[in-house]
Every structure is written in structure tokens, then in C-alpha cells.
Write an enzyme that holds these catalytic residues in place. Structure first.
Site, PDB file in Angstrom:
ATOM      1  N   TYR A  90      40.085  43.347  42.694  1.00  0.00           N
ATOM      2  CA  TYR A  90      38.768  43.802  42.445  1.00  0.00           C
ATOM      3  C   TYR A  90      37.702  42.670  42.413  1.00  0.00           C
ATOM      4  CZ  TYR A  90      41.929  47.211  40.311  1.00  0.00           C
ATOM      5  OH  TYR A  90      42.505  48.219  40.045  1.00  0.00           O
ATOM      6  N   ARG A  91      38.074  41.836  43.271  1.00  0.00           N
ATOM      7  CA  ARG A  91      37.228  40.591  43.619  1.00  0.00           C
ATOM      8  C   ARG A  91      37.031  39.672  42.589  1.00  0.00           C
ATOM      9  NH1 ARG A  91      35.169  41.230  48.900  1.00  0.00           N
ATOM     10  NH2 ARG A  91      35.140  43.304  49.629  1.00  0.00           N
ATOM     11  N   LEU A  92      37.974  39.737  41.681  1.00  0.00           N
ATOM     12  CA  LEU A  92      37.925  38.880  40.312  1.00  0.00           C
ATOM     13  C   LEU A  92      38.546  37.654  40.566  1.00  0.00           C
ATOM     14  CD1 LEU A  92      38.135  41.668  37.278  1.00  0.00           C
ATOM     15  CD2 LEU A  92      36.254  40.379  38.357  1.00  0.00           C
ATOM     16  N   HIS A  93      38.269  36.909  41.671  1.00  0.00           N
ATOM     17  CA  HIS A  93      38.834  35.732  42.237  1.00  0.00           C
ATOM     18  C   HIS A  93      39.159  34.688  41.308  1.00  0.00           C
ATOM     19  CE1 HIS A  93      38.394  38.206  45.660  1.00  0.00           C
ATOM     20  NE2 HIS A  93      37.397  38.051  45.981  1.00  0.00           N
TER      21      HIS A  93
END
Ligand code: FMN
Length: 203
Positions: A180-183
Site C-alpha cells: 500500500y505504498r507505506l514504505h
């Protein structure tokens, strides 16, 4: 905790080098193509940015070393403004490392020793290439390869126009892909006293 504890000093715990080596070893273990390839960003004397790939040849507490033609545009940039940024990307597993720092030339003895370890034709190639200068015709390069093969049939000295640069890091950022692009991002910064601190960043 007692003063005599065997724990390393707090500053060392934030040294980014061990994690860098872990990630590079992981990229090698996955047999990714060119795991040591890194983008090198420089800025010219006039303030114009350039970026290109180079290969990391060595990394330790003193810095990150790469080799190149010393008459190339990148070398001119690095002499005019001895500061640069490196960027690695390994996928899988989806990891980026950005390394910012100051640049110094690699000492002659160190460059000689690395040059001597290269295959014969790579050493000849370093003599033959006038890196980034216009190629007058298709046979110019093979012609120069033939010329230097005759000149240096057995031992090939390091060309005066070929050497290395070392980037001594002042900041190292690790980026790891997460769902979820919560890198995950973490930046290590080196203080004036040489001690490293670490801080997480929003992705
Ligand atoms: C994967 C890869 C690795 C490269 N490694 C090097 C290198 O270690 N040294 C080098 O001088 N050029 C290397 N090159 C070529 C450079 O990207 C670039 O074309 C060349 O150095 C000229 O750059 P300049 O005109 O900005 O000086 C590599 C290119 C690629 C694609």
C-alpha cells in the site's frame, strides 16, 4: 548499564554500513544483474546536474569507491564540486539506498592495485577509451584497442587519465518497499563529531 560493558559506543549502533552490506549481500545472493550498479549524481561548476550509472568497487568506513576516466565530464564535475549522491535500487526485494557525501580522489597506490586486478582487455580498454568524447568513426575504438594491445602486450600500466573517487558519506537513506505504498524509510546522518544518528521518514 556499567561503563565497562562490551557494548559498542552508541554512535556505532547507528552506523549505516552494516545494513548497507547486508542489503548488497542480499542482492548478490538473489543473483540480481549488476548488484553493485549505482546511479552517480554530480553537479557541474555551472550548477548543471548529471546522473549516470557506475559500479561500486569497494565500501568501508572511509567511503564508497568507484573508478572512471579522469578526463570525463563526471570527473570534471567532481573536481569542480567535490560532493555527490549515489543511488542503488534492488528489485526484488524493492530496496533503494541513497548516499550523499563528499568526494576525494583515490590514492595512486590504491588505484594501481585495483587496476592491476582487472582483466587484460579491461585494462587495454581504459587506455583506448576517450570517455564521452565524440567518436570520429566506427573503427576509431577498435583501432585504438589494437594500438594499445601492441604497445602493452604483456603488462598494462594504469593510464594517467584513469582513477577512482571515494564518496565519504554524510547521509545514508534506506528505503524498503511495503504494501500500500507505506514504505519504510530511515535516514542516517553523520554529525560534525563523526557520530551517526538515525531518524525514520514518512514514505
Ligand atoms: C551498469 C553500468 C555500469 C557502469 N559502470 C561504470 C563505471 O564503473 N565507471 C565508468 O566510468 N562508467 C561506467 N558506466 C558508464 C557510465 O554510465 C557513463 O556512460 C560514462 O562513465 C560517461 O559518463 P560521463 O560522461 O557523465 O562522465 C556504466 C554504465 C552502466 C549502464
Amino acid at each position: 548499564m556499567s561503563e565497562s560493558s562490551a557494548q559498542p559506543p552508541a554512535a556505532d549502533r547507528h552506523d549505516p554500513l552494516p545494513r548497507f552490506h547486508e542489503w548488497l549481500a542480499d542482492a548478490r545472493a538473489r543473483r540480481l544483474p549488476e548488484p553493485t550498479a549505482m546511479a552517480l549524481a554530480t553537479v557541474s561548476a555551472g550548477g548543471s546536474p548529471s546522473v549516470r550509472m557506475v559500479l561500486l568497487k569497494h565500501a568501508d568506513a572511509a567511503g564508497f569507491v568507484f573508478y572512471t576516466n579522469l578526463e570525463s565530464p563526471k570527473a570534471a564535475d567532481l573536481r569542480a564540486r567535490p560532493e555527490a549522491e549515489l543511488c542503488f535500487y534492488w528489485n526484488p526485494p524493492g530496496r533503494q539506498v541513497r548516499i550523499h557525501g563528499s568526494i576525494t580522489p583515490v590514492a595512486d597506490a590504491e588505484a594501481d592495485s585495483y587496476f592491476a586486478s582487472r582483466p587484460y582487455l579491461s585494462r587495454i580498454g581504459a587506455w583506448a577509451s576517450k570517455q564521452s568524447r565524440p567518436l570520429p568513426h566506427a573503427l576509431a575504438l577498435p583501432g585504438r584497442v589494437a594500438e594499445f594491445t601492441l604497445r602493452f602486450a604483456t603488462s598494462v600500466p594504469r593510464p594517467p587519465h584513469w582513477g577512482g573517487f571515494r564518496l565519504a558519506p554524510t547521509s545514508v537513506e534506506f528505503w524498503e518497499e511495503k504494501p500500500y505504498r507505506l514504505h519504510e524509510r530511515v535516514v542516517h546522518r553523520r554529525g560534525a563529531d563523526g557520530a551517526w544518528s538515525v531518524a525514520p521518514l514518512y514514505p
